[in-house]
Write a protein that holds these residues in place. Structure first.
Motif, PDB file in Angstrom:
ATOM      1  N   LYS A 148       6.767  47.854   9.906  1.00 41.61           N
ATOM      2  CA  LYS A 148       6.043  49.113  10.431  1.00 41.61           C
ATOM      3  C   LYS A 148       6.393  49.075  11.839  1.00 41.61           C
ATOM      4  CE  LYS A 148       3.308  52.579  10.402  1.00 41.61           C
ATOM      5  NZ  LYS A 148       3.759  53.811   9.851  1.00 41.61           N
ATOM      6  N   ILE A 150       3.076  37.854   3.877  1.00 42.00           N
ATOM      7  CA  ILE A 150       2.941  39.475   3.241  1.00 42.00           C
ATOM      8  C   ILE A 150       2.692  40.254   4.328  1.00 42.00           C
ATOM      9  CG2 ILE A 150       2.167  41.162   1.788  1.00 42.00           C
ATOM     10  CD1 ILE A 150       2.087  38.966  -0.417  1.00 42.00           C
ATOM     11  N   ILE A 151       1.781  40.077   4.967  1.00 42.04           N
ATOM     12  CA  ILE A 151       1.065  40.864   6.171  1.00 42.04           C
ATOM     13  C   ILE A 151       2.160  40.916   7.508  1.00 42.04           C
ATOM     14  CG2 ILE A 151      -0.789  41.003   7.896  1.00 42.04           C
ATOM     15  CD1 ILE A 151      -2.721  40.039   5.626  1.00 42.04           C
ATOM     16  N   VAL A 152       2.792  39.818   7.730  1.00 34.34           N
ATOM     17  CA  VAL A 152       3.677  39.744   8.853  1.00 34.34           C
ATOM     18  C   VAL A 152       4.790  40.541   8.642  1.00 34.34           C
ATOM     19  CG1 VAL A 152       5.232  38.467  10.004  1.00 34.34           C
ATOM     20  CG2 VAL A 152       2.933  37.635   9.697  1.00 34.34           C
ATOM     21  N   LYS A 202       5.007  43.095   6.375  1.00 40.80           N
ATOM     22  CA  LYS A 202       4.625  44.620   6.598  1.00 40.80           C
ATOM     23  C   LYS A 202       4.389  44.952   7.895  1.00 40.80           C
ATOM     24  CE  LYS A 202       2.682  45.120   2.075  1.00 40.80           C
ATOM     25  NZ  LYS A 202       2.538  46.306   1.002  1.00 40.80           N
ATOM     26  N   LEU A 203       3.810  44.221   8.697  1.00 43.49           N
ATOM     27  CA  LEU A 203       3.786  44.627  10.364  1.00 43.49           C
ATOM     28  C   LEU A 203       5.106  44.905  10.803  1.00 43.49           C
ATOM     29  CD1 LEU A 203       0.402  42.514  11.342  1.00 43.49           C
ATOM     30  CD2 LEU A 203       0.529  45.008  11.035  1.00 43.49           C
ATOM     31  N   THR A 204       5.843  43.747  10.661  1.00 44.00           N
ATOM     32  CA  THR A 204       6.893  43.740  10.941  1.00 44.00           C
ATOM     33  C   THR A 204       8.032  45.351  10.727  1.00 44.00           C
ATOM     34  OG1 THR A 204       7.196  41.298  11.325  1.00 44.00           O
ATOM     35  CG2 THR A 204       9.423  42.630  11.346  1.00 44.00           C
ATOM     36  N   ILE A 232      -0.136  35.289   1.759  1.00 44.58           N
ATOM     37  CA  ILE A 232      -1.008  36.487   2.407  1.00 44.58           C
ATOM     38  C   ILE A 232      -0.485  36.735   3.840  1.00 44.58           C
ATOM     39  CG2 ILE A 232      -2.850  37.336   2.788  1.00 44.58           C
ATOM     40  CD1 ILE A 232      -4.067  36.134   0.087  1.00 44.58           C
ATOM     41  N   ILE A 233      -0.328  35.780   4.490  1.00 44.68           N
ATOM     42  CA  ILE A 233      -0.068  35.921   5.683  1.00 44.68           C
ATOM     43  C   ILE A 233       1.407  36.364   6.094  1.00 44.68           C
ATOM     44  CG2 ILE A 233       0.419  34.383   7.956  1.00 44.68           C
ATOM     45  CD1 ILE A 233      -2.371  32.905   7.419  1.00 44.68           C
TER      46      ILE A 233
END
Length: 65
Positions: free
Chosen positions: A56, A48-50, A52-54, A45-46
């Motif tokens: 964006k 995936i979040i990283v 997506k943030l990168t 999960i972390i």
């Protein structure tokens, strides 16, 4: 000295009997497996979040260049 050895032997024997009588001897394996799966899920999960943030952050136009 004999009495001391007998006392130790009795204490150890009783402790072994108590440990064998406890019904919750196999729960540690299940707990370890569940904990490991939760840790793997958290890492995924972390990641995936990283990602997506990168993505964006890289798509933001700062007007430079």
């Amino acid at each position: 000295m004999k009495q001391y050895v007998r006392t130790i032997w009795t204490v150890v024997s009783v402790r072994i009997a108590v440990l064998r009588a406890e019904p919750e001897r196999g729960e540690i394996t299940t707990t370890v497996i569940v904990t490991a799966l939760m840790a793997i899920a958290a890492i995924a999960i972390i990641a995936i979040i990283v990602a997506k943030l990168t993505e964006k952050a890289n798509s933001i136009n700062l007007g430079i260049g």
